[in-house]
Design a protein around this motif. Structure first.
Motif, PDB file in Angstrom:
ATOM      1  N   ALA A  88      30.980  44.131  44.396  1.00  0.00           N
ATOM      2  CA  ALA A  88      30.355  44.358  43.098  1.00  0.00           C
ATOM      3  C   ALA A  88      29.474  45.597  43.091  1.00  0.00           C
ATOM      4  CB  ALA A  88      29.522  43.138  42.700  1.00  0.00           C
ATOM      5  N   MET A  89      28.939  45.981  44.264  1.00  0.00           N
ATOM      6  CA  MET A  89      27.968  47.067  44.323  1.00  0.00           C
ATOM      7  C   MET A  89      28.552  48.403  44.777  1.00  0.00           C
ATOM      8  SD  MET A  89      25.073  45.697  43.380  1.00  0.00           S
ATOM      9  CE  MET A  89      23.707  46.623  44.057  1.00  0.00           C
ATOM     10  N   THR A  90      29.784  48.413  45.255  1.00  0.00           N
ATOM     11  CA  THR A  90      30.364  49.639  45.814  1.00  0.00           C
ATOM     12  C   THR A  90      31.587  50.055  45.008  1.00  0.00           C
ATOM     13  OG1 THR A  90      29.693  48.825  47.987  1.00  0.00           O
ATOM     14  CG2 THR A  90      31.129  50.757  47.932  1.00  0.00           C
ATOM     15  N   ALA A  91      31.499  51.190  44.349  1.00  0.00           N
ATOM     16  CA  ALA A  91      32.583  51.637  43.484  1.00  0.00           C
ATOM     17  C   ALA A  91      33.865  51.892  44.262  1.00  0.00           C
ATOM     18  CB  ALA A  91      32.169  52.901  42.737  1.00  0.00           C
ATOM     19  N   GLU A  92      33.759  52.495  45.457  1.00  0.00           N
ATOM     20  CA  GLU A  92      34.957  52.802  46.239  1.00  0.00           C
ATOM     21  C   GLU A  92      35.735  51.543  46.598  1.00  0.00           C
ATOM     22  OE1 GLU A  92      32.139  56.166  46.706  1.00  0.00           O
ATOM     23  OE2 GLU A  92      31.989  53.996  46.828  1.00  0.00           O
ATOM     24  N   LEU A  93      35.004  50.489  46.956  1.00  0.00           N
ATOM     25  CA  LEU A  93      35.655  49.243  47.318  1.00  0.00           C
ATOM     26  C   LEU A  93      36.331  48.617  46.094  1.00  0.00           C
ATOM     27  CD1 LEU A  93      36.174  47.376  49.693  1.00  0.00           C
ATOM     28  CD2 LEU A  93      34.004  46.205  49.195  1.00  0.00           C
ATOM     29  N   GLY A  94      35.650  48.697  44.956  1.00  0.00           N
ATOM     30  CA  GLY A  94      36.245  48.184  43.731  1.00  0.00           C
ATOM     31  C   GLY A  94      37.496  48.944  43.343  1.00  0.00           C
ATOM     32  N   ASP A  95      37.453  50.280  43.487  1.00  0.00           N
ATOM     33  CA  ASP A  95      38.635  51.100  43.166  1.00  0.00           C
ATOM     34  C   ASP A  95      39.810  50.736  44.066  1.00  0.00           C
ATOM     35  OD1 ASP A  95      37.202  52.388  41.220  1.00  0.00           O
ATOM     36  OD2 ASP A  95      36.692  54.121  42.470  1.00  0.00           O
ATOM     37  N   ALA A  96      39.530  50.534  45.345  1.00  0.00           N
ATOM     38  CA  ALA A  96      40.596  50.196  46.280  1.00  0.00           C
ATOM     39  C   ALA A  96      41.209  48.839  45.933  1.00  0.00           C
ATOM     40  CB  ALA A  96      40.057  50.189  47.707  1.00  0.00           C
ATOM     41  N   CYS A  97      40.367  47.876  45.568  1.00  0.00           N
ATOM     42  CA  CYS A  97      40.878  46.541  45.223  1.00  0.00           C
ATOM     43  C   CYS A  97      41.686  46.576  43.932  1.00  0.00           C
ATOM     44  CB  CYS A  97      39.725  45.551  45.106  1.00  0.00           C
ATOM     45  SG  CYS A  97      39.029  45.081  46.716  1.00  0.00           S
ATOM     46  N   ARG A  98      41.343  47.478  43.030  1.00  0.00           N
ATOM     47  CA  ARG A  98      42.158  47.597  41.826  1.00  0.00           C
ATOM     48  C   ARG A  98      43.564  48.058  42.154  1.00  0.00           C
ATOM     49  NH1 ARG A  98      37.324  48.515  39.178  1.00  0.00           N
ATOM     50  NH2 ARG A  98      37.160  50.690  39.822  1.00  0.00           N
ATOM     51  N   GLY A  99      43.686  48.766  43.271  1.00  0.00           N
ATOM     52  CA  GLY A  99      45.008  49.197  43.694  1.00  0.00           C
ATOM     53  C   GLY A  99      45.904  48.045  44.107  1.00  0.00           C
ATOM     54  N   LEU A 100      45.307  46.868  44.306  1.00  0.00           N
ATOM     55  CA  LEU A 100      46.107  45.684  44.632  1.00  0.00           C
ATOM     56  C   LEU A 100      46.766  45.088  43.393  1.00  0.00           C
ATOM     57  CD1 LEU A 100      43.597  43.941  47.084  1.00  0.00           C
ATOM     58  CD2 LEU A 100      45.634  45.260  47.693  1.00  0.00           C
ATOM     59  N   GLY A 101      46.358  45.580  42.211  1.00  0.00           N
ATOM     60  CA  GLY A 101      46.937  45.092  40.971  1.00  0.00           C
ATOM     61  C   GLY A 101      46.236  43.849  40.464  1.00  0.00           C
ATOM     62  N   ASP A 102      46.786  43.285  39.384  1.00  0.00           N
ATOM     63  CA  ASP A 102      46.243  42.055  38.815  1.00  0.00           C
ATOM     64  C   ASP A 102      46.727  40.866  39.641  1.00  0.00           C
ATOM     65  OD1 ASP A 102      44.984  43.483  36.860  1.00  0.00           O
ATOM     66  OD2 ASP A 102      46.559  43.196  35.361  1.00  0.00           O
ATOM     67  N   LEU A 103      45.788  39.936  39.891  1.00  0.00           N
ATOM     68  CA  LEU A 103      46.061  38.851  40.829  1.00  0.00           C
ATOM     69  C   LEU A 103      45.828  37.491  40.188  1.00  0.00           C
ATOM     70  CD1 LEU A 103      43.999  40.331  43.818  1.00  0.00           C
ATOM     71  CD2 LEU A 103      46.410  40.749  43.304  1.00  0.00           C
ATOM     72  N   THR A 104      46.617  36.519  40.577  1.00  0.00           N
ATOM     73  CA  THR A 104      46.308  35.134  40.252  1.00  0.00           C
ATOM     74  C   THR A 104      45.223  34.660  41.212  1.00  0.00           C
ATOM     75  OG1 THR A 104      47.948  34.252  41.789  1.00  0.00           O
ATOM     76  CG2 THR A 104      48.698  34.729  39.527  1.00  0.00           C
ATOM     77  N   SER A 105      44.665  33.484  40.952  1.00  0.00           N
ATOM     78  CA  SER A 105      43.599  32.974  41.818  1.00  0.00           C
ATOM     79  C   SER A 105      44.092  32.774  43.244  1.00  0.00           C
ATOM     80  CB  SER A 105      43.056  31.645  41.264  1.00  0.00           C
ATOM     81  OG  SER A 105      42.415  31.858  40.022  1.00  0.00           O
ATOM     82  N   GLY A 106      45.308  32.227  43.398  1.00  0.00           N
ATOM     83  CA  GLY A 106      45.841  32.005  44.734  1.00  0.00           C
ATOM     84  C   GLY A 106      46.048  33.290  45.495  1.00  0.00           C
ATOM     85  N   VAL A 107      46.633  34.303  44.838  1.00  0.00           N
ATOM     86  CA  VAL A 107      46.859  35.592  45.488  1.00  0.00           C
ATOM     87  C   VAL A 107      45.526  36.269  45.790  1.00  0.00           C
ATOM     88  CG1 VAL A 107      47.868  37.885  45.204  1.00  0.00           C
ATOM     89  CG2 VAL A 107      49.128  35.859  44.431  1.00  0.00           C
ATOM     90  N   ALA A 108      44.550  36.112  44.885  1.00  0.00           N
ATOM     91  CA  ALA A 108      43.233  36.720  45.108  1.00  0.00           C
ATOM     92  C   ALA A 108      42.595  36.174  46.377  1.00  0.00           C
ATOM     93  CB  ALA A 108      42.334  36.464  43.903  1.00  0.00           C
ATOM     94  N   MET A 109      42.679  34.851  46.590  1.00  0.00           N
ATOM     95  CA  MET A 109      42.085  34.266  47.791  1.00  0.00           C
ATOM     96  C   MET A 109      42.831  34.716  49.048  1.00  0.00           C
ATOM     97  SD  MET A 109      40.672  30.459  46.757  1.00  0.00           S
ATOM     98  CE  MET A 109      42.038  29.854  45.773  1.00  0.00           C
ATOM     99  N   ARG A 110      44.156  34.910  48.942  1.00  0.00           N
ATOM    100  CA  ARG A 110      44.902  35.431  50.089  1.00  0.00           C
ATOM    101  C   ARG A 110      44.507  36.876  50.382  1.00  0.00           C
ATOM    102  NH1 ARG A 110      49.085  32.297  51.865  1.00  0.00           N
ATOM    103  NH2 ARG A 110      49.607  30.491  50.553  1.00  0.00           N
ATOM    104  N   ALA A 111      44.232  37.651  49.336  1.00  0.00           N
ATOM    105  CA  ALA A 111      43.800  39.038  49.527  1.00  0.00           C
ATOM    106  C   ALA A 111      42.451  39.086  50.237  1.00  0.00           C
ATOM    107  CB  ALA A 111      43.726  39.754  48.176  1.00  0.00           C
ATOM    108  N   VAL A 112      41.521  38.210  49.822  1.00  0.00           N
ATOM    109  CA  VAL A 112      40.211  38.152  50.482  1.00  0.00           C
ATOM    110  C   VAL A 112      40.392  37.780  51.953  1.00  0.00           C
ATOM    111  CG1 VAL A 112      38.001  36.933  50.577  1.00  0.00           C
ATOM    112  CG2 VAL A 112      38.956  37.613  48.363  1.00  0.00           C
ATOM    113  N   ALA A 113      41.272  36.817  52.217  1.00  0.00           N
ATOM    114  CA  ALA A 113      41.517  36.408  53.601  1.00  0.00           C
ATOM    115  C   ALA A 113      42.033  37.578  54.433  1.00  0.00           C
ATOM    116  CB  ALA A 113      42.524  35.250  53.629  1.00  0.00           C
ATOM    117  N   ALA A 114      42.948  38.372  53.853  1.00  0.00           N
ATOM    118  CA  ALA A 114      43.509  39.515  54.582  1.00  0.00           C
ATOM    119  C   ALA A 114      42.450  40.578  54.839  1.00  0.00           C
ATOM    120  CB  ALA A 114      44.676  40.096  53.790  1.00  0.00           C
TER     121      ALA A 114
END
Length: 692
Positions: A119-145
């Motif tokens: 939430a506080m780092t723009a670069e990290l947010g930009d990189a996560c946007r590159g993962l595309g739109d996510l469902t809740s399940g895919v989002a939790m798998r992304a966090v795990a990775a």
């Protein structure tokens, strides 16, 4: 959804090692290069520099294929760097303090730290946007990775049963497809900023949605009408606070203006606990919806868990009342609500104007349900005096206290307005001004307020001997005083003194009189009529009052002619309340023929009120002449009075009121006015006489 704050660190010369590690994992392992390299060149040379890419690679070989080997090498180096495994010092200290308060695990702390830096780092947010739109399940798998965790661990941390979700600190939104930064949300928009601030107090995490309650303005003595319930509730709350018992919930409900919120504050002071209220708006005054309020309550339950605290959730309709088209926030999370009511760490007081919005499954999980009725008249008078700052006189207090709808808050607001409008006004003017403002508010709310202690249509002078009834009314009063209860049915011609007798009887019994007419009870909504009838009987019992229901024919129509189910239900409710009421109940009507015959049998006494007998009419005329300050009527006028058929006490009251507008100066003029009243009720003009 919570509101996200982003702190753009692009101007920094370097990233936190752990943020750089996460960025490299996103780019290398998840294939989201954040647009770092393209065929046209490096799109973000500043990011390339922050990541540590060599200049010759970033400038001479911008293609992804050329950049990726360097990113892999950087990732390998950072994976072995111990500093890249730690959260920033301030953030780590604040999360550790929070963890000690609410019991967060190492896994919870790791996930929370990632969400804060996201939430506080723009670069990290930009990189996560590159993962595309996510469902809740895919989002939790992304966090795990990104965090190198097993996906089962992240599911446990961010799932409904996880402590982060249960405390409301961090949760996944229910939006189906959105980027990772928006999937991870905080119940308080200030959480990321606070956790990145040195010396943050964890209690500040809820300060924009849960606030300390104001000191109470009332005392336990003001709730004497529910003393029996409070005698149980007060020691119970003391014990659960002492034992830190979980799953304690108290429901206080009742019509607006009965002092429910004040009672919560009084109870907190009485048991020696701090009281925190879940707000209905954020600190910036943006309205908080039901789901947001529930999330705030969830956070407060855990963050304040080690303090001696009561929580209050006022206006619970915000979260529990749904519509045909949309379920409420509570209905959408029914399992969580049930679990909260059974396991919440802090005793919670829930306040509502009605229980109609509550699922029975919720209600049965409350330890204590207390309906707070309108206080009896003596207590209302005391509250009115306190709320008005002693600005209104005794007569005005008595008039205002006659109406159940007059809330202390309305009185206090009116008194403040009048005091600020003109501090130089005399005491009488101030009193009438306060009463005027209260009257205006009641009118806007659809309530009535009597202009005087004697309603229109009744004589200021009442004498039971001047009422033509088929029983001895004075003897009946004596016996009712001895027995203490009775169901009395009054019927007869209009104006014959039925309502006036009820008032005289209540005064003679030294009781207050509750008067309900059809318009006070009938509602357009199914079920409300029955509830209003029950409420009228409860209020009379609470005050030890005589209850008079006028126009009783509206509620006791013959069930054999009923055309709708609710008509039968209305009669049944009235009969049930009558039979269980242990006070004096009076019903009156001018239309007895349409009444349910079985209902009539439920009354102990049925009293017929007829027109006045000649001797009663003459006595009443003489008394009214004295009251108006005119001479005693001459004896010869009695024979004319006897020729007036159908005279009732109401006719005398009408003429007395007429004299206020156009003075009646002689007994003959009064008698002529009575004759005119009789003429209006008869098909032929009565025999007249010269008034001289």
């Amino acid at each position: 959804m919570g509101r996200t704050i982003r702190w753009n660190w692009r101007a920094s010369k370097e990233l936190e090692p752990i943020v750089r590690l996460w960025l490299l994992r996103i780019m290398v392992e998840l294939g989201a290069d954040a647009g770092l390299a393209s065929a046209g060149g490096v799109s973000d040379p500043h990011l390339a520099e922050l990541l540590g890419l060599k200049r010759d690679v970033s400038e001479k070989h911008p293609e992804t294929a050329a950049v990726m080997p360097q990113l892999r090498l950087l990732l390998t180096q950072h994976e072995s760097d111990s500093s890249a495994q730690c959260l920033p010092h301030i953030l780590n200290e604040n999360i550790a303090r929070l963890a000690a308060l609410v019991g967060l695990s190492a896994l919870d702390r790791h996930v929370l730290g990632f969400a804060v830096l996201l939430a506080m780092t723009a670069e990290l947010g930009d990189a996560c946007r590159g993962l595309g739109d996510l469902t809740s399940g895919v989002a939790m798998r992304a966090v795990a990775a990104i965090l190198h965790l097993r996906h089962e661990q992240v599911f446990a941390a961010l799932g409904p049963a996880g402590l982060l979700t249960r405390t409301g600190l961090l949760y996944l939104t229910r939006e189906r497809n959105t980027d990772l930064a928006h999937k991870l949300q905080f119940s308080s928009s200030r959480t990321p900023d606070l956790l990145m601030s040195e010396g943050a107090d964890p209690v500040d995490l809820i300060s924009d949605s849960v606030v300390p309650a104001r000191a109470p303005e009332l005392e336990i003595a003001d709730y004497a009408h529910v003393a029996e319930s409070l005698a149980i509730l007060r020691p119970y709350l003391r014990r659960v606070l002492q034992d830190r018992r979980k799953g304690v919930n108290v429901l206080i409900y009742g019509i607006p203006g009965t002092g429910k919120s004040q009672l919560a504050r009084v109870l907190a002071r009485d048991v020696g606990a701090d009281l925190f209220e879940v707000s209905d708006a954020y600190r910036d005054e943006e309205a908080m919806e039901g789901s947001g309020r529930l999330a705030a309550l969830r956070s407060a339950q855990h963050i304040l868990a080690r303090r001696r605290v009561l929580l209050v959730f006022d206006e619970l309709e915000d979260a529990f009342a749904g519509t045909i088209a949309e379920r409420s926030a509570a209905q959408s999370t029914k399992a969580w609500i049930n679990r909260t009511l059974e396991q919440n760490p802090l005793p919670t007081i829930w306040i509502s104007n009605s229980t109609s919005c509550l699922d029975p499954a919720f209600v049965r999980r409350f330890d204590f349900c207390l309906e707070l009725p309108v206080p009896p008249k003596p207590q209302r008078e005391r509250q009115i005096r306190v709320a008005s700052q002693d600005l209104i006189d005794d007569a005005a207090v008595a008039r205002l206290a006659e109406n159940d709808a007059v809330a202390p808050a309305v009185i206090a607001r009116a008194a403040t307005v009048v005091a600020m409008a003109d501090e130089e006004k005399g005491r009488v003017t101030v009193s009438s001004s306060v009463e005027l403002l209260v009257r205006n508010t009641l009118a806007a709310q659809g309530h009535r307020l009597a202009d005087a202690l004697h309603p229109d249509g009744e004589l200021p002078i009442y004498d039971a001997d001047c009422v033509n009834a088929d029983v001895d009314l004075r003897a009946l009063c004596t016996n009712l005083r001895r027995v203490g209860a009775g169901r009395i049915f009054l019927h007869g011609v209009p104006g014959s003194g039925k309502t006036a007798y009820a008032r005289w009887l209540a005064t003679s019994l030294d009781k207050s009189l509750h008067v309900k007419r059809a318009s006070d009870i009938l509602s357009a909504f199914v079920g409300d009529n029955e509830r209003n009838i029950a409420s009228a009987f409860r209020a009379a019992k609470r005050d030890g009052a005589v209850l008079l229901i006028d126009e009783i024919d509206t509620f006791l129509l013959d069930r054999r002619s009923a055309q709708r189910h609710w008509e039968v239900s209305l009669v049944n409710e009235m009969l049930t309340q009558m039979e269980t009421y242990d006070g004096v109940f009076i019903a009156s009507t001018n239309q007895i023929d349409a009444l349910d015959k079985a209902a009539l049998r439920r009354f102990d006494m049925k009293i017929w009120f007829d027109a006045l007998r000649p001797n009663q009419a003459w006595k009443l005329l003489r008394r009214q002449c004295v009251a108006l300050g005119i001479s005693e009527p001459e004896a010869e006028l009695e024979q004319y009075l006897r020729r007036l058929e159908g005279l009732v006490p109401g006719d005398f009251a009408t003429v007395a009121r007429r004299s206020r507008l156009l003075r009646i100066g002689t007994p003959k003029a009064f008698l002529q006015a009575l004759a005119e009243e009789c003429m209006l009720k008869a098909s032929t003009r009565p025999i007249g006489f010269a008034t001289g």
